[in-house]
Design a protein around this motif. Structure first.
Motif, PDB file in Angstrom:
ATOM      1  N   ARG A 115     -11.778 -24.636 -37.568  1.00 46.07           N
ATOM      2  CA  ARG A 115     -13.015 -25.140 -38.171  1.00 46.07           C
ATOM      3  C   ARG A 115     -14.008 -24.000 -38.368  1.00 46.07           C
ATOM      4  O   ARG A 115     -14.634 -23.871 -39.416  1.00 46.07           O
ATOM      5  N   GLN A 116     -14.159 -23.162 -37.354  1.00 41.35           N
ATOM      6  CA  GLN A 116     -15.160 -22.114 -37.373  1.00 41.35           C
ATOM      7  C   GLN A 116     -14.653 -20.883 -38.119  1.00 41.35           C
ATOM      8  O   GLN A 116     -13.500 -20.826 -38.538  1.00 41.35           O
ATOM      9  N   ASN A 117     -15.534 -19.894 -38.247  1.00 42.65           N
ATOM     10  CA  ASN A 117     -15.132 -18.676 -38.958  1.00 42.65           C
ATOM     11  C   ASN A 117     -14.727 -17.598 -37.965  1.00 42.65           C
ATOM     12  O   ASN A 117     -14.553 -17.856 -36.768  1.00 42.65           O
ATOM     13  N   GLU A 118     -14.587 -16.378 -38.453  1.00 39.70           N
ATOM     14  CA  GLU A 118     -14.104 -15.273 -37.636  1.00 39.70           C
ATOM     15  C   GLU A 118     -15.041 -14.908 -36.494  1.00 39.70           C
ATOM     16  O   GLU A 118     -14.645 -14.198 -35.561  1.00 39.70           O
ATOM     17  N   SER A 119     -16.278 -15.377 -36.525  1.00 40.56           N
ATOM     18  CA  SER A 119     -17.239 -15.109 -35.450  1.00 40.56           C
ATOM     19  C   SER A 119     -17.475 -16.334 -34.575  1.00 40.56           C
ATOM     20  O   SER A 119     -18.464 -16.381 -33.832  1.00 40.56           O
ATOM     21  N   PRO A 189     -22.369 -18.468 -27.771  1.00 46.92           N
ATOM     22  CA  PRO A 189     -21.501 -17.954 -28.838  1.00 46.92           C
ATOM     23  C   PRO A 189     -20.043 -18.372 -28.706  1.00 46.92           C
ATOM     24  O   PRO A 189     -19.308 -18.373 -29.703  1.00 46.92           O
ATOM     25  N   ASP A 190     -19.612 -18.707 -27.483  1.00 48.13           N
ATOM     26  CA  ASP A 190     -18.233 -19.137 -27.287  1.00 48.13           C
ATOM     27  C   ASP A 190     -18.075 -20.641 -27.382  1.00 48.13           C
ATOM     28  O   ASP A 190     -16.991 -21.175 -27.165  1.00 48.13           O
ATOM     29  N   GLY A 191     -19.164 -21.341 -27.713  1.00 44.46           N
ATOM     30  CA  GLY A 191     -19.157 -22.792 -27.676  1.00 44.46           C
ATOM     31  C   GLY A 191     -18.826 -23.449 -28.997  1.00 44.46           C
ATOM     32  O   GLY A 191     -18.533 -22.802 -30.003  1.00 44.46           O
ATOM     33  N   LEU A 192     -18.898 -24.774 -28.986  1.00 46.90           N
ATOM     34  CA  LEU A 192     -18.626 -25.564 -30.176  1.00 46.90           C
ATOM     35  C   LEU A 192     -19.864 -25.624 -31.065  1.00 46.90           C
ATOM     36  O   LEU A 192     -20.999 -25.586 -30.584  1.00 46.90           O
ATOM     37  N   PHE A 194     -21.360 -23.580 -32.903  1.00 42.79           N
ATOM     38  CA  PHE A 194     -22.302 -22.466 -32.755  1.00 42.79           C
ATOM     39  C   PHE A 194     -22.839 -22.065 -34.120  1.00 42.79           C
ATOM     40  O   PHE A 194     -22.084 -21.821 -35.061  1.00 42.79           O
ATOM     41  N   GLY A 195     -24.181 -21.985 -34.238  1.00 41.52           N
ATOM     42  CA  GLY A 195     -24.805 -21.685 -35.508  1.00 41.52           C
ATOM     43  C   GLY A 195     -24.969 -20.207 -35.797  1.00 41.52           C
ATOM     44  O   GLY A 195     -25.435 -19.838 -36.882  1.00 41.52           O
ATOM     45  N   GLY A 196     -24.590 -19.348 -34.852  1.00 38.00           N
ATOM     46  CA  GLY A 196     -24.637 -17.913 -35.091  1.00 38.00           C
ATOM     47  C   GLY A 196     -25.974 -17.286 -34.754  1.00 38.00           C
ATOM     48  O   GLY A 196     -26.984 -17.966 -34.573  1.00 38.00           O
ATOM     49  N   ASP A 197     -25.972 -15.957 -34.686  1.00 39.33           N
ATOM     50  CA  ASP A 197     -27.215 -15.216 -34.464  1.00 39.33           C
ATOM     51  C   ASP A 197     -27.610 -14.405 -35.688  1.00 39.33           C
ATOM     52  O   ASP A 197     -28.553 -13.625 -35.649  1.00 39.33           O
ATOM     53  N   ARG A 198     -26.881 -14.575 -36.783  1.00 43.64           N
ATOM     54  CA  ARG A 198     -27.205 -13.946 -38.064  1.00 43.64           C
ATOM     55  C   ARG A 198     -26.527 -14.763 -39.159  1.00 43.64           C
ATOM     56  O   ARG A 198     -25.632 -15.564 -38.890  1.00 43.64           O
ATOM     57  N   THR A 199     -26.960 -14.578 -40.389  1.00 43.20           N
ATOM     58  CA  THR A 199     -26.300 -15.245 -41.505  1.00 43.20           C
ATOM     59  C   THR A 199     -24.922 -14.624 -41.703  1.00 43.20           C
ATOM     60  O   THR A 199     -24.803 -13.408 -41.864  1.00 43.20           O
ATOM     61  N   GLU A 200     -23.897 -15.452 -41.701  1.00 46.24           N
ATOM     62  CA  GLU A 200     -22.533 -14.956 -41.806  1.00 46.24           C
ATOM     63  C   GLU A 200     -22.201 -14.509 -43.229  1.00 46.24           C
ATOM     64  O   GLU A 200     -22.809 -14.960 -44.210  1.00 46.24           O
ATOM     65  N   GLU A 201     -21.216 -13.640 -43.340  1.00 48.19           N
ATOM     66  CA  GLU A 201     -20.855 -13.040 -44.619  1.00 48.19           C
ATOM     67  C   GLU A 201     -20.508 -14.088 -45.662  1.00 48.19           C
ATOM     68  O   GLU A 201     -20.916 -13.984 -46.827  1.00 48.19           O
TER      69      GLU A 201
END
Length: 290
Positions: A115-119, A189-192, A194-201
């Motif tokens: 579901r999530q991305n590479e981060s 960051p290891d959780g479900l 997770f909205g991130g700490d920066r805008t993802e690529e």
């Protein structure tokens, strides 16, 4: 690639989409992300559009925001191109309209069936993260995190997880637990979810694509394709506008009203979410009906 078989890998989906678009006489643009696939292969977001160059009305279709939900979405896109272009349905497309398809918004998630991305970021909780100075608290998730993502080397049993969540439901209620898990969180960051700490690529690429192809539009209909909600074998249109909003009346006049669920102030999914893509994209076209 076999066009008559449901694709089960990212590479199959991408090649099928490109082949379908090319067979229809259309072109596509590919945007690479830095992360690589499980076999070291390049991962791309592929975008195809047809119709007016400077449209007043746009249908924007997104597939694979959540990677493991992207396979059926990819098939739907290919089928739509066949119906609209190859079968001649696009003859009915108005001169001021365009259709934009973004395939594989989260290509890493599709490639790894996640579901999530590479981060480990849920892209649908990540929109505009760089610009957000106030990050919402989610104390419910903090209370649940250790149960959802337990430490140690031994995997937990389903029964132990259910015991913990049942206790939380008994204390706080089912809707509280559901929203605490899936509304989005920014502390683990290891959780479900997770909205991130920066805008993802992927979201930065999506913003650039939409800014170019949807700029100046007066009306945009977004279909962000997902799976897993509602009865098996059918579809649901989840609308973010309230039932009293004029857009809701428009949706029910165009689509089958029995398949529309309003998520505003209802328990159709979960409570308010933060950093959702479709809502954030709408802010890029100020003054447009979205």
């Amino acid at each position: 690639m076999r066009p008559d078989r449901f694709p089960l890998t990212y590479d199959e989906c991408r090649e099928r989409f490109r082949w379908t678009v090319a067979r229809a006489g259309l072109s596509f643009d590919s945007y690479s992300i830095a992360a690589r696939g499980p076999f070291g292969q390049e991962l791309t977001i592929d975008v195809a559009s047809f119709g007016a160059d400077h449209p007043r009305r746009v249908l924007l279709v997104l597939a694979g925001v959540h990677g493991d939900e992207g396979f059926s979405s990819s098939v739907l896109m290919c089928d739509a191109v066949d119906r609209w272009v190859v079968d001649g349905v696009d003859d009915a497309l108005a001169d001021d309209a365009a259709i934009v398809m973004v395939h594989g918004v989260n290509p890493w998630g599709m490639a790894y069936w996640r579901r999530q991305n590479e981060s480990n970021v849920d892209l649908n909780r990540n929109w505009g993260r760089d610009e957000r100075t106030e990050i919402p608290d989610n104390p419910g998730y903090i209370a649940l995190h250790s149960a959802l993502v337990p430490g140690g080397t031994e995997p937990p049993t389903a029964e132990s997880l259910l015991d913990i969540t049942r206790a939380m439901v008994d204390e706080h209620g089912y809707q509280w637990v559901k929203s605490a898990i899936s509304a989005g969180q920014y502390t683990h960051p290891d959780g479900l979810y997770f909205g991130g700490d920066r805008t993802e690529e992927s979201n930065r690429i999506l913003a650039e694509v939409v800014a170019e192809l949807v700029a100046g539009a007066e009306a945009v209909l977004v279909l962000d394709l997902h799976t897993g909600h509602g009865a098996f074998g059918t579809y649901t249109l989840l609308s973010h506008v309230a039932e009293t909003h004029p857009d809701d009346a428009w949706l029910r006049g165009v689509f089958d009203a029995d398949h529309i669920e309003c998520t505003e102030a209802t328990d159709a999914t979960t409570g308010p979410k933060h950093g959702q893509i479709a809502t954030g994209l709408g802010d890029m076209v100020p003054g447009a009906t979205w």
